[in-house]
Each structure stands twice: as C-alpha cells, then as structure tokens.
Design a protein around this motif. Structure first.
Motif, short mmCIF file in Angstrom:
data_model
loop_
_atom_site.label_atom_id
_atom_site.label_comp_id
_atom_site.label_asym_id
_atom_site.label_seq_id
_atom_site.Cartn_x
_atom_site.Cartn_y
_atom_site.Cartn_z
N THR A 114 4.68 10.52 2.51
CA THR A 114 3.82 9.42 2.11
C THR A 114 4.55 8.15 2.53
O THR A 114 5.77 8.16 2.73
CB THR A 114 3.58 9.40 0.59
OG1 THR A 114 4.86 9.41 -0.07
CG2 THR A 114 2.78 10.60 0.13
N TYR A 115 3.81 7.04 2.64
CA TYR A 115 4.39 5.84 3.23
C TYR A 115 4.08 4.60 2.38
O TYR A 115 2.95 4.42 1.93
CB TYR A 115 3.83 5.62 4.64
CG TYR A 115 4.08 6.79 5.55
CD1 TYR A 115 5.19 6.83 6.39
CD2 TYR A 115 3.22 7.89 5.57
CE1 TYR A 115 5.43 7.93 7.22
CE2 TYR A 115 3.46 8.99 6.38
CZ TYR A 115 4.57 9.00 7.21
OH TYR A 115 4.81 10.09 8.01
N LEU A 116 5.09 3.76 2.23
CA LEU A 116 4.91 2.46 1.59
C LEU A 116 4.92 1.41 2.68
O LEU A 116 5.85 1.36 3.50
CB LEU A 116 6.04 2.20 0.59
CG LEU A 116 5.96 0.89 -0.21
CD1 LEU A 116 4.73 0.89 -1.13
CD2 LEU A 116 7.23 0.69 -1.03
N VAL A 117 3.86 0.59 2.72
CA VAL A 117 3.79 -0.49 3.70
C VAL A 117 3.58 -1.81 2.97
O VAL A 117 3.11 -1.84 1.84
CB VAL A 117 2.65 -0.26 4.74
CG1 VAL A 117 2.86 1.04 5.51
CG2 VAL A 117 1.28 -0.28 4.09
N PHE A 133 5.75 -0.98 7.92
CA PHE A 133 6.51 0.08 7.26
C PHE A 133 7.63 -0.47 6.38
O PHE A 133 8.38 -1.35 6.78
CB PHE A 133 7.10 1.00 8.33
CG PHE A 133 8.01 2.08 7.80
CD1 PHE A 133 7.50 3.32 7.46
CD2 PHE A 133 9.37 1.85 7.67
CE1 PHE A 133 8.34 4.33 6.98
CE2 PHE A 133 10.22 2.85 7.20
CZ PHE A 133 9.70 4.08 6.85
N ILE A 134 7.72 0.08 5.15
CA ILE A 134 8.84 -0.23 4.25
C ILE A 134 9.69 1.01 4.05
O ILE A 134 10.90 0.99 4.22
CB ILE A 134 8.35 -0.75 2.89
CG1 ILE A 134 7.64 -2.10 3.03
CG2 ILE A 134 9.53 -0.87 1.90
CD1 ILE A 134 7.02 -2.61 1.74
N ALA A 135 9.03 2.11 3.66
CA ALA A 135 9.78 3.34 3.36
C ALA A 135 8.84 4.54 3.42
O ALA A 135 7.61 4.39 3.37
CB ALA A 135 10.41 3.25 1.97
N LYS A 186 0.85 -1.19 0.00
CA LYS A 186 0.00 0.00 0.00
C LYS A 186 0.88 1.24 0.00
O LYS A 186 1.83 1.32 0.78
CB LYS A 186 -0.91 0.02 1.24
CG LYS A 186 -1.92 -1.11 1.32
CD LYS A 186 -2.72 -1.00 2.61
CE LYS A 186 -3.65 -2.19 2.78
NZ LYS A 186 -2.90 -3.43 3.05
N LEU A 187 0.56 2.19 -0.87
CA LEU A 187 1.19 3.50 -0.82
C LEU A 187 0.18 4.42 -0.15
O LEU A 187 -0.91 4.64 -0.68
CB LEU A 187 1.54 4.01 -2.21
CG LEU A 187 2.26 5.37 -2.24
CD1 LEU A 187 3.62 5.28 -1.55
CD2 LEU A 187 2.45 5.85 -3.68
N ILE A 188 0.52 4.92 1.02
CA ILE A 188 -0.43 5.68 1.84
C ILE A 188 -0.13 7.17 1.81
O ILE A 188 1.00 7.59 2.08
CB ILE A 188 -0.43 5.16 3.29
CG1 ILE A 188 -0.87 3.68 3.30
CG2 ILE A 188 -1.35 6.00 4.17
CD1 ILE A 188 -0.81 3.02 4.65
N GLU A 189 -1.16 7.92 1.49
CA GLU A 189 -1.08 9.38 1.41
C GLU A 189 -2.08 9.96 2.40
O GLU A 189 -3.23 9.52 2.46
CB GLU A 189 -1.42 9.82 -0.02
CG GLU A 189 -1.63 11.30 -0.20
CD GLU A 189 -2.34 11.66 -1.50
OE1 GLU A 189 -2.03 12.72 -2.06
OE2 GLU A 189 -3.23 10.87 -1.94
N PHE A 190 -1.68 10.96 3.18
CA PHE A 190 -2.60 11.68 4.07
C PHE A 190 -2.87 13.05 3.45
O PHE A 190 -1.94 13.75 3.02
CB PHE A 190 -1.99 11.85 5.45
CG PHE A 190 -1.77 10.56 6.18
CD1 PHE A 190 -2.82 9.89 6.79
CD2 PHE A 190 -0.51 9.99 6.25
CE1 PHE A 190 -2.62 8.70 7.46
CE2 PHE A 190 -0.29 8.80 6.91
CZ PHE A 190 -1.35 8.15 7.52
N ILE A 191 -4.15 13.42 3.41
CA ILE A 191 -4.52 14.71 2.81
C ILE A 191 -5.66 15.36 3.61
O ILE A 191 -6.23 14.74 4.51
CB ILE A 191 -5.03 14.54 1.36
CG1 ILE A 191 -6.34 13.72 1.35
CG2 ILE A 191 -3.99 13.95 0.46
CD1 ILE A 191 -7.31 14.07 0.27
#
Length: 200
Positions: A167-170, A176-178, A56-61
């Motif tokens: 943004t976060y890659l899990v 957590f990955i990066a 998942k690429l996670i974005e907060f907005i």
C-alpha cells in the motif's frame, strides 16, 4: 589473492549499494499524474489532481481476491478508527482503494465490498473503478497509477490476479512518501505513525 577477494567484495558491495540507491531515488521521485481520472463507487468522476489538501493512503485490490486484499482492507478499517480518534481522518488524509479488475469490479460491486467491511460512504474513503463501456481507457488510467508507484499486477487468465503486496502513502500532490506491506504484514501502528508524522 587477498587483493582479488578485496576487490571482488568491494565491487559486490558497490553494486548492491548502487541498486538500493536506484530504488530509493526511483520511489522518492514517484508521483501519480494529476490527469488520472477514474470512477468512484457512486459512479462519480474522481480526478487525482483535484484534491491538493490531503494525504492519500492508496490500496490496490480486486474483490475476488481470497486473502491479501480483504486482509489489508480489514486492517485499514481498524486504522481508520485510530485516525478518526486522532482527528486527522477526512481532515488531513483520505483513503483511496483502486481495483485492478475494473471489468468485474463495477461501482455496484465495490459498494457491496464496502458494506461487507462496514465501510460507510463518508466521501473520505473512495473506491475507484471505471466505465465498463470504455474499458481500454479505464485500464490505461489504472496503469498510470500502478506504474507511477511501481505496483505490478497480472491476470494469468483464471481471474486470480498475481500482484505486488504494498500500500502507498502519497502527499497532497500525489508524490510518493512511503510504502507498506499488505495483508498480515500490514503494520497498523507503523502506518499510523507515518501518517501522524506527516500531518503534524
């Protein structure tokens, strides 16, 4: 005198190294709780522990954001095209955009935000908020995600949130990955390379 300088320099170096190690270890152990449940742009329930097949690429907005958030979303739209061409979008990775302003960002508002960027509702890019009637619980659920990833945000009272810019890659288990900078600093190629590296 030289010994004192040497000892002081060593102490400073060890302090910095220890601090860096702490943050690296903290990030490496971060994981979103599987029981976090939110509402997607269609009003359907989304549970983080359900899908254990995709990154998942996670974005907060928040949709009223004047700069960093829309810039990041725009760059993610471009990234999505590259991942579609590579054949991994939807198969190995999904995008997750979470509002930090669930009171104003209803499912209908998030649908409008998607349309503004030409994002089709393909089930592989979800926009998450919560039920307005249960806002305290929704805010707690969002906090579980932001706290897990060390994403900080605050509403100073004028509706213009102050927030972290990552943004976060899990992975498939929400670990957590990066993390990657948001806004103009979001490097599409860097994110693409990391995703491909984790899907091959």
């Amino acid at each position: 005198m030289k010994k004192i300088y040497l000892i002081c320099s060593l102490a400073v170096f060890l302090g910095i190294a220890g601090g860096i190690s702490f943050f690296l270890i903290r990030d490496a152990n971060a994981a979103i709780p599987a029981d976090v449940t939110l509402t997607n742009q269609n009003g359907d329930t989304y549970k983080f522990g359900k899908d254990k097949k995709k990154l998942k690429l996670i974005e907060f907005i928040y949709t009223h954001c004047p700069d960093v958030c829309p810039t990041t979303t725009k760059k993610m739209v471009e990234l999505k095209k590259d991942l579609v061409n590579k054949g991994v979008y939807g198969k190995d990775i999904e995008f997750v955009t979470i509002t930090i302003d669930p009171y104003r960002d209803t499912p209908e508002i998030l649908q409008g935000y998607m349309q503004g960027f030409g994002i089709k509702d393909d089930k592989n890019w979800v926009f998450l908020t919560g039920d307005k009637q249960n806002m305290k619980n929704v805010q707690k659920e969002i906090r579980k995600v932001t706290d897990a990833l060390q994403f900080q945000f605050k509403d100073p009272g004028n509706g213009q949130f102050v927030h972290s810019t990552f943004t976060y890659l899990v992975d498939e288990n929400n670990k957590f990955i990066a993390k990657f900078p948001m806004g103009e600093e979001f490097n599409k190629q860097e994110v693409f390379d990391k995703i491909i590296d984790k899907t091959e």
